[in-house]
Design a protein around this motif. Structure first.
Motif, PDB file in Angstrom:
ATOM      1  N   GLU A   1      49.740  66.969  44.423  1.00 34.68           N
ATOM      2  CA  GLU A   1      50.731  66.991  43.351  1.00 34.68           C
ATOM      3  C   GLU A   1      50.252  66.069  42.249  1.00 34.68           C
ATOM      4  O   GLU A   1      50.161  64.862  42.440  1.00 34.68           O
ATOM      5  CB  GLU A   1      52.102  66.534  43.872  1.00 34.68           C
ATOM      6  N   ALA A   2      49.923  66.632  41.095  1.00 34.75           N
ATOM      7  CA  ALA A   2      49.405  65.832  39.987  1.00 34.75           C
ATOM      8  C   ALA A   2      50.525  65.373  39.054  1.00 34.75           C
ATOM      9  O   ALA A   2      50.432  64.323  38.444  1.00 34.75           O
ATOM     10  CB  ALA A   2      48.370  66.628  39.209  1.00 34.75           C
ATOM     11  N   SER A   3      51.563  66.166  38.936  1.00 34.60           N
ATOM     12  CA  SER A   3      52.733  65.833  38.124  1.00 34.60           C
ATOM     13  C   SER A   3      53.863  66.758  38.562  1.00 34.60           C
ATOM     14  O   SER A   3      53.671  67.604  39.430  1.00 34.60           O
ATOM     15  CB  SER A   3      52.432  66.018  36.636  1.00 34.60           C
ATOM     16  N   ASP A   4      55.021  66.599  37.927  1.00 38.06           N
ATOM     17  CA  ASP A   4      56.159  67.450  38.286  1.00 38.06           C
ATOM     18  C   ASP A   4      55.884  68.925  38.044  1.00 38.06           C
ATOM     19  O   ASP A   4      56.408  69.778  38.735  1.00 38.06           O
ATOM     20  CB  ASP A   4      57.410  67.038  37.506  1.00 38.06           C
ATOM     21  N   GLY A   5      55.030  69.226  37.075  1.00 39.31           N
ATOM     22  CA  GLY A   5      54.809  70.621  36.744  1.00 39.31           C
ATOM     23  C   GLY A   5      53.417  71.143  37.010  1.00 39.31           C
ATOM     24  O   GLY A   5      53.098  72.255  36.625  1.00 39.31           O
ATOM     25  N   ALA A   6      52.561  70.342  37.682  1.00 38.59           N
ATOM     26  CA  ALA A   6      51.191  70.789  37.920  1.00 38.59           C
ATOM     27  C   ALA A   6      50.700  70.299  39.278  1.00 38.59           C
ATOM     28  O   ALA A   6      50.978  69.180  39.694  1.00 38.59           O
ATOM     29  CB  ALA A   6      50.270  70.289  36.823  1.00 38.59           C
ATOM     30  N   ALA A   7      49.960  71.174  39.955  1.00 32.56           N
ATOM     31  CA  ALA A   7      49.410  70.845  41.270  1.00 32.56           C
ATOM     32  C   ALA A   7      47.961  71.311  41.327  1.00 32.56           C
ATOM     33  O   ALA A   7      47.558  72.229  40.606  1.00 32.56           O
ATOM     34  CB  ALA A   7      50.223  71.513  42.376  1.00 32.56           C
ATOM     35  N   LEU A   8      47.217  70.662  42.210  1.00 36.69           N
ATOM     36  CA  LEU A   8      45.814  70.994  42.419  1.00 36.69           C
ATOM     37  C   LEU A   8      45.673  71.581  43.823  1.00 36.69           C
ATOM     38  O   LEU A   8      46.034  70.935  44.810  1.00 36.69           O
ATOM     39  CB  LEU A   8      44.967  69.731  42.277  1.00 36.69           C
ATOM     40  N   LEU A   9      45.206  72.825  43.903  1.00 31.93           N
ATOM     41  CA  LEU A   9      44.895  73.444  45.185  1.00 31.93           C
ATOM     42  C   LEU A   9      43.536  72.924  45.599  1.00 31.93           C
ATOM     43  O   LEU A   9      42.596  72.932  44.817  1.00 31.93           O
ATOM     44  CB  LEU A   9      44.861  74.968  45.049  1.00 31.93           C
ATOM     45  N   ARG A  10      43.431  72.444  46.825  1.00 29.40           N
ATOM     46  CA  ARG A  10      42.174  71.839  47.250  1.00 29.40           C
ATOM     47  C   ARG A  10      41.883  72.117  48.710  1.00 29.40           C
ATOM     48  O   ARG A  10      42.759  72.505  49.455  1.00 29.40           O
ATOM     49  CB  ARG A  10      42.183  70.333  47.017  1.00 29.40           C
TER      50      ARG A  10
ATOM     51  N   LEU B   1      49.625  78.452  48.672  1.00 29.52           N
ATOM     52  CA  LEU B   1      50.266  78.587  47.359  1.00 29.52           C
ATOM     53  C   LEU B   1      51.777  78.730  47.488  1.00 29.52           C
ATOM     54  O   LEU B   1      52.522  78.268  46.622  1.00 29.52           O
ATOM     55  CB  LEU B   1      49.684  79.778  46.597  1.00 29.52           C
ATOM     56  N   ASP B   2      52.232  79.347  48.575  1.00 24.60           N
ATOM     57  CA  ASP B   2      53.672  79.483  48.808  1.00 24.60           C
ATOM     58  C   ASP B   2      54.350  78.126  49.007  1.00 24.60           C
ATOM     59  O   ASP B   2      55.571  78.017  48.877  1.00 24.60           O
ATOM     60  CB  ASP B   2      53.948  80.363  50.026  1.00 24.60           C
ATOM     61  N   ARG B   3      53.591  77.094  49.314  1.00 25.48           N
ATOM     62  CA  ARG B   3      54.134  75.737  49.500  1.00 25.48           C
ATOM     63  C   ARG B   3      54.293  74.993  48.170  1.00 25.48           C
ATOM     64  O   ARG B   3      54.854  73.907  48.140  1.00 25.48           O
ATOM     65  CB  ARG B   3      53.222  74.914  50.415  1.00 25.48           C
ATOM     66  N   ILE B   4      53.780  75.556  47.089  1.00 25.86           N
ATOM     67  CA  ILE B   4      53.858  74.929  45.771  1.00 25.86           C
ATOM     68  C   ILE B   4      55.019  75.567  45.017  1.00 25.86           C
ATOM     69  O   ILE B   4      55.142  76.789  44.989  1.00 25.86           O
ATOM     70  CB  ILE B   4      52.536  75.129  44.997  1.00 25.86           C
TER      71      ILE B   4
END
Length: 146
Positions: free
Chosen positions: A54-63, A85-88
């Motif tokens: 979780e990079a911010s409230d509105g952005a995530a990094l799949l890794r 992706l379903d977890r984001i």
């Protein structure tokens, strides 16, 4: 296709070994703000691992998408990616960095983006600010509007 289960896990030596053997970085696996998952089938066979930052409230990094060698090339990578992706949250923008799998991720709906179009919160992650090479391809998931 087997019945698949994606379970949350804490980072452990098995996860780190699987990532390292696939050539994926492990330097920041224990840092806060990350969630990791283990994909198993209905016979409790380990198929792979994934992670989200979780990079911010509105952005995530799949890794950290990795399928164990015995189960590669059977479609599990796509299932693991989609289940992760379903977890984001659906409203989040999802990014990833890759040096070798851009074609795989394009088939799932990611598109290459230039660094100047990537939020600072994503660029500031350890993955993109120092662990991944500057030559890594950054991709964004093209999600339909919610």
């Amino acid at each position: 296709m087997r019945e698949l289960t994606l379970a949350s896990i804490s980072p452990d030596e098995e996860l780190k070994a699987a990532l390292a053997s696939a050539g994926l970085p492990i330097d920041d696996v224990d840092d806060p703000g990350r969630s990791y998952f283990r994909l198993v089938d209905d016979q409790s066979q380990l198929l792979g691992y994934s992670g989200i930052e979780e990079a911010s409230d509105g952005a995530a990094l799949l890794r950290s998408i990795v399928i164990v060698p015995a189960f590669r090339s059977h479609g599990y990578g796509r299932h693991l990616t989609e289940m992760t992706l379903d977890r984001i949250p659906a409203a989040s923008e999802v990014y990833l960095a890759t040096t070798s799998a851009s074609l795989f991720f394009e088939r799932i709906g990611f598109q290459v983006v230039e660094r100047n179009h990537v939020p600072q919160a994503i660029l500031s992650t350890r993955q993109l600010s120092g662990i991944c090479p500057a030559s890594a391809t950054i991709m964004k998931l093209n999600r339909p509007p919610t």
